[in-house]
Design a protein around this motif. Sequence first.
Motif, PDB file in Angstrom:
ATOM      1  N   ASN A  89       4.657   2.214   5.822  1.00  0.00           N
ATOM      2  CA  ASN A  89       4.891   0.778   5.693  1.00  0.00           C
ATOM      3  C   ASN A  89       3.854  -0.002   6.509  1.00  0.00           C
ATOM      4  O   ASN A  89       3.593   0.323   7.668  1.00  0.00           O
ATOM      5  CB  ASN A  89       6.307   0.442   6.165  1.00  0.00           C
ATOM      6  CG  ASN A  89       6.589  -1.031   5.999  1.00  0.00           C
ATOM      7  OD1 ASN A  89       6.206  -1.829   6.843  1.00  0.00           O
ATOM      8  ND2 ASN A  89       7.210  -1.397   4.891  1.00  0.00           N
ATOM      9  N   LEU A  90       3.291  -1.026   5.906  1.00  0.00           N
ATOM     10  CA  LEU A  90       2.198  -1.778   6.538  1.00  0.00           C
ATOM     11  C   LEU A  90       2.622  -2.374   7.884  1.00  0.00           C
ATOM     12  O   LEU A  90       1.850  -2.354   8.856  1.00  0.00           O
ATOM     13  CB  LEU A  90       1.747  -2.890   5.581  1.00  0.00           C
ATOM     14  CG  LEU A  90       0.417  -3.559   5.889  1.00  0.00           C
ATOM     15  CD1 LEU A  90      -0.732  -2.567   5.803  1.00  0.00           C
ATOM     16  CD2 LEU A  90       0.185  -4.715   4.914  1.00  0.00           C
ATOM     17  N   ARG A 112      -6.827   3.472   2.928  1.00  0.00           N
ATOM     18  CA  ARG A 112      -6.838   2.027   2.656  1.00  0.00           C
ATOM     19  C   ARG A 112      -5.717   1.330   3.416  1.00  0.00           C
ATOM     20  O   ARG A 112      -5.898   0.231   3.956  1.00  0.00           O
ATOM     21  CB  ARG A 112      -6.672   1.761   1.158  1.00  0.00           C
ATOM     22  CG  ARG A 112      -7.897   2.142   0.340  1.00  0.00           C
ATOM     23  CD  ARG A 112      -7.598   2.058  -1.155  1.00  0.00           C
ATOM     24  NE  ARG A 112      -8.765   2.385  -1.953  1.00  0.00           N
ATOM     25  CZ  ARG A 112      -9.711   1.503  -2.312  1.00  0.00           C
ATOM     26  NH1 ARG A 112      -9.588   0.230  -1.966  1.00  0.00           N
ATOM     27  NH2 ARG A 112     -10.746   1.882  -3.013  1.00  0.00           N
ATOM     28  N   LEU A 113      -4.541   1.960   3.434  1.00  0.00           N
ATOM     29  CA  LEU A 113      -3.377   1.390   4.114  1.00  0.00           C
ATOM     30  C   LEU A 113      -3.649   1.239   5.609  1.00  0.00           C
ATOM     31  O   LEU A 113      -3.372   0.189   6.210  1.00  0.00           O
ATOM     32  CB  LEU A 113      -2.216   2.368   3.890  1.00  0.00           C
ATOM     33  CG  LEU A 113      -0.792   1.942   4.086  1.00  0.00           C
ATOM     34  CD1 LEU A 113      -0.473   0.722   3.255  1.00  0.00           C
ATOM     35  CD2 LEU A 113       0.116   3.110   3.665  1.00  0.00           C
ATOM     36  N   GLU A 415      12.359  -2.621   2.340  1.00  0.00           N
ATOM     37  CA  GLU A 415      12.147  -2.188   3.725  1.00  0.00           C
ATOM     38  C   GLU A 415      12.174  -3.412   4.627  1.00  0.00           C
ATOM     39  O   GLU A 415      11.623  -4.462   4.287  1.00  0.00           O
ATOM     40  CB  GLU A 415      10.820  -1.433   3.854  1.00  0.00           C
ATOM     41  CG  GLU A 415      10.846  -0.098   3.112  1.00  0.00           C
ATOM     42  CD  GLU A 415       9.486   0.610   3.123  1.00  0.00           C
ATOM     43  OE1 GLU A 415       9.113   1.164   4.163  1.00  0.00           O
ATOM     44  OE2 GLU A 415       8.813   0.579   2.082  1.00  0.00           O
ATOM     45  N   VAL A 416      12.831  -3.261   5.772  1.00  0.00           N
ATOM     46  CA  VAL A 416      13.072  -4.367   6.687  1.00  0.00           C
ATOM     47  C   VAL A 416      12.622  -3.956   8.081  1.00  0.00           C
ATOM     48  O   VAL A 416      12.910  -2.833   8.518  1.00  0.00           O
ATOM     49  CB  VAL A 416      14.585  -4.709   6.713  1.00  0.00           C
ATOM     50  CG1 VAL A 416      14.906  -5.750   7.778  1.00  0.00           C
ATOM     51  CG2 VAL A 416      15.061  -5.174   5.335  1.00  0.00           C
ATOM     52  N   LEU A 417      11.923  -4.845   8.785  1.00  0.00           N
ATOM     53  CA  LEU A 417      11.549  -4.580  10.171  1.00  0.00           C
ATOM     54  C   LEU A 417      12.367  -5.491  11.075  1.00  0.00           C
ATOM     55  O   LEU A 417      12.412  -6.705  10.862  1.00  0.00           O
ATOM     56  CB  LEU A 417      10.059  -4.838  10.399  1.00  0.00           C
ATOM     57  CG  LEU A 417       9.548  -4.435  11.791  1.00  0.00           C
ATOM     58  CD1 LEU A 417       9.402  -2.912  11.894  1.00  0.00           C
ATOM     59  CD2 LEU A 417       8.229  -5.117  12.125  1.00  0.00           C
ATOM     60  N   VAL A 425      11.849  -8.902   5.744  1.00  0.00           N
ATOM     61  CA  VAL A 425      11.605  -7.939   4.670  1.00  0.00           C
ATOM     62  C   VAL A 425      10.117  -7.613   4.706  1.00  0.00           C
ATOM     63  O   VAL A 425       9.278  -8.513   4.632  1.00  0.00           O
ATOM     64  CB  VAL A 425      11.988  -8.520   3.297  1.00  0.00           C
ATOM     65  CG1 VAL A 425      11.582  -7.564   2.173  1.00  0.00           C
ATOM     66  CG2 VAL A 425      13.480  -8.797   3.248  1.00  0.00           C
ATOM     67  N   VAL A 426       9.775  -6.349   4.877  1.00  0.00           N
ATOM     68  CA  VAL A 426       8.372  -5.971   4.958  1.00  0.00           C
ATOM     69  C   VAL A 426       7.936  -5.212   3.703  1.00  0.00           C
ATOM     70  O   VAL A 426       6.777  -4.843   3.575  1.00  0.00           O
ATOM     71  CB  VAL A 426       8.091  -5.164   6.250  1.00  0.00           C
ATOM     72  CG1 VAL A 426       8.198  -6.081   7.474  1.00  0.00           C
ATOM     73  CG2 VAL A 426       9.029  -3.973   6.395  1.00  0.00           C
TER      74      VAL A 426
END
Length: 451
Positions: A89-90, A112-113, A415-417, A425-426
């Motif tokens: 996840n970014l 790339r990520l 996905e949530v941070l 929400v990420v």
Amino acid sequence: MAAPLPIASADADPSFAELLAARPHLSLHALDGLLVEEVPLARIAAAVGTPSWVYSAGALRRRARALKAALAGAGLRASVHYAVKANGNLAVLRVLASEGLGADVVSEGELRLARAAGIPASAIVFSGVGKTERELRLALAEDIAQINIESAEEAAMLSALAASLGRVARVALRVNPDVDARTHAKITTGRSENKFGVGIDDAPALYARLAAMPGLRPVGIAMHIGSQITSGMAAYRAAYARMAELATVLIGRGLPVEHLDCGGGLGIPYRDEPAPAPEALAGAIAATLGPLGLPVMLEPGRWIAGPPGLLLSSVVLQKQGAGRRFLVLDAAMNDLVRPAMYEAWHGILPVSPADCAAALAPSDVVGPVCETGDTFARGRALPSLQPGALVALLDAGAYGAVMSSTYNMRPLAAEVLVDGSRFAVVRDRQGYEAMLAGQRLPDWLAEGAVP
Ligand SMILES: *Cc1c(COP(=O)(O)O)cnc(C)c1O
């Protein structure tokens, strides 16, 4: 009637209180129920829906710092390259980048990520047994820190490519130490029968060849013996002792060895199994490789990202089967595949305070997917839960979202941070339109189809 719970034995599952006590980013509030840091999971479910992955930024930071402190405490000059494959996840990568972690990547996408998250190319290592020419080309163009070579064939391919582009690739040779990490067969990587790396007996000659090949500059040796290693330090010590011997031989022959890449694999306690602390790993590295005085690199994935994440899910219904109570969740094996794939145990906590205090009875916790393997737990002591009740599947931050699929045409979960009292929400929950967007009918079948 469900059978009464067995009396607690040495083998009994940890209680809710024990699960919470071992996970400092989680707490139970008398009114708000289960919290991640300062955010009630019920609030996240109301805002974002379920199933959703929830990650604690605070726990990610604490673990990154604890690992670095353990390495420094053992007197090691060390750099940590987080294994992106555990959780890509970014926002998670951004948190870890801010902590000064580099990245270990295994594909163009992960490279790339990592760059998109702000990890400098000079802190990126590229591992993997089958890097394509296209991937190697990108690694060379980005001038990343190190490419871990896994075979003589790959060395030849990279040498030709780098030379043709007028570049010099810094390479480490991944060596297979032939030690048994005593972990699940699907995630052991350091046996001679595994596909990874080159045999340790072939390593000195190949390393010398690397030094003579155009476009390559050998800078070290790499090992990664497996994942979820909880069996103590014996396998690590055996592997790193072999690495030390090999490094001594290479240096004795006048070959350049600038640093040693110790891989990842440090396990975490999913249930309550004893798992080595980072201090133990740092000690094992210092005892075996310390005398060489070289900087070391680590590539941890699970240890950093596993405990900080959970999968938040709603109960669809509770079904009384023949002698078994089934709790059917809206999360399934397509979201979290670890129980189906590795027979993994994940802690399961109810979210509401009332559910946490209610009487327990054994439940089989399952998802709605059409496979018997879609089972998160068998005979787990849980309260009776109403449709809509929330549960958290713990320690799902590593090899969770990254391994999910859309099997049964189920959208990828959001996905949530969480960071202190904030959450965001990420990654959006996948929409059905997005799922259908890439599919098309050939013109000879299109007639008469819904537009
Ligand atoms: C998977 C992998 C890692 C990370 O493993 P964890 O068990 O998540 O720490 C590190 N290095 C390499 C080469 C890997 O393939």
